[in-house]
Design a protein around this motif. Structure first.
Motif, short mmCIF file in Angstrom:
data_model
loop_
_atom_site.label_atom_id
_atom_site.label_comp_id
_atom_site.label_asym_id
_atom_site.label_seq_id
_atom_site.Cartn_x
_atom_site.Cartn_y
_atom_site.Cartn_z
N CYS A 111 0.87 -1.18 0.00
CA CYS A 111 0.00 0.00 0.00
C CYS A 111 0.90 1.22 0.00
O CYS A 111 1.74 1.37 0.87
CB CYS A 111 -0.89 0.00 1.24
SG CYS A 111 -1.69 1.59 1.53
N LEU A 171 0.41 4.24 0.71
CA LEU A 171 0.27 5.17 1.83
C LEU A 171 0.74 4.57 3.16
O LEU A 171 0.93 5.28 4.13
CB LEU A 171 -1.18 5.67 1.95
CG LEU A 171 -1.65 6.52 0.76
CD1 LEU A 171 -3.07 6.99 0.98
CD2 LEU A 171 -0.71 7.68 0.51
N CYS A 172 0.91 3.24 3.20
CA CYS A 172 1.57 2.62 4.36
C CYS A 172 3.08 2.67 4.18
O CYS A 172 3.83 2.85 5.13
CB CYS A 172 1.14 1.17 4.50
SG CYS A 172 -0.53 0.95 5.16
N HIS A 225 -3.90 1.44 8.30
CA HIS A 225 -4.54 1.01 7.05
C HIS A 225 -5.98 0.59 7.30
O HIS A 225 -6.27 -0.52 7.73
CB HIS A 225 -3.74 -0.14 6.42
CG HIS A 225 -4.21 -0.46 5.03
ND1 HIS A 225 -3.66 0.12 3.91
CD2 HIS A 225 -5.21 -1.25 4.59
CE1 HIS A 225 -4.29 -0.33 2.84
NE2 HIS A 225 -5.23 -1.16 3.22
N HIS A 244 -6.84 3.16 1.40
CA HIS A 244 -6.27 3.52 2.70
C HIS A 244 -6.83 4.91 2.97
O HIS A 244 -6.60 5.83 2.17
CB HIS A 244 -4.74 3.51 2.58
CG HIS A 244 -4.00 3.97 3.79
ND1 HIS A 244 -2.90 3.29 4.30
CD2 HIS A 244 -4.18 5.05 4.60
CE1 HIS A 244 -2.44 3.94 5.37
NE2 HIS A 244 -3.20 5.02 5.57
ZN LIG Z 1 -2.20 1.48 3.73
#
Ligand SMILES: [Zn+2]
Length: 138
Positions: free
Chosen positions: A3, A5-6, A41, A87
Motif C-alpha cells: 500500500c 500510503l503505508c 490502514h 487507505h
Molecule cells: Zn495502507
C-alpha cells in the motif's frame, strides 16, 4: 500486497501526530491540494470509532481553513475516494474558477491551461495548520 500510503508518506509532510498526517503532494496545477492520511490502514470512515471520525474531520477542516486563508479559493473541494488506494485519506483542494478543471473535479479531463496560482510555501501552510491544530509537526 503493498500500500503506497503505508509504505510512503504521499507528499511532503506539513503536519502530523500519532493519528494522521497532512501532506502536500507535488501537483503543479494544484499547489493548494493537501491530503490528510490516516496512519493506519483502514478503508472506510465507518471503520473508525466515532471520536476518531471527528478527529480526522477536524484535521480536514483545519486544512480547509489554511487553504482558504492562503489561496483565497472560489471553492474548496473535499474528497475521499480511495478506489485506487483503499487507505483512508481525504483530499482538500483549493479551487479557482480559472483552474484547469473548474467546475469539474480535478481528476476529470482538463478544460483549459490553468492560470498561475499564488505561490504559497510549505512553511506558510505549516504555520497556518499549526495555528489551528497546534504544533505537533515532527
Ligand atoms: Zn495502507
Amino acid at each position: 500486497m503493498g500500500c503506497e500510503l503505508c509504505e510512503g508518506e504521499g507528499g511532503s509532510i506539513l503536519w502530523r501526530d500519532d493519528f494522521c498526517r497532512v501532506v502536500r503532494p507535488v501537483v503543479p496545477e494544484y499547489p493548494g491540494l493537501l491530503r490528510v492520511i490516516l496512519r493506519r490502514h483502514v478503508a472506510e470512515m465507518t471503520d473508525l470509532a466515532p471520536a476518531e471520525r471527528r478527529r480526522l474531520m477536524e484535521t480536514v477542516f483545519a486544512c480547509e481553513q489554511a487553504l482558504r486563508s492562503l489561496f483565497r479559493p472560489d471553492k474548496v473541494n473535499l474528497a475521499s475516494l480511495g478506489n485506487q488506494v483503499p487507505h483512508l485519506h481525504w483530499h482538500v483542494i483549493a479551487r479557482h474558477r480559472d483552474d484547469a478543471h473548474f467546475p469539474n473535479p480535478i481528476w476529470s479531463p482538463g478544460l483549459r491551461t490553468a492560470a498561475p496560482s499564488p505561490a504559497v510555501s510549505d512553511q506558510a501552510l505549516r504555520e497556518a495548520l499549526e495555528r489551528v491544530l497546534g504544533v505537533k509537526a515532527a
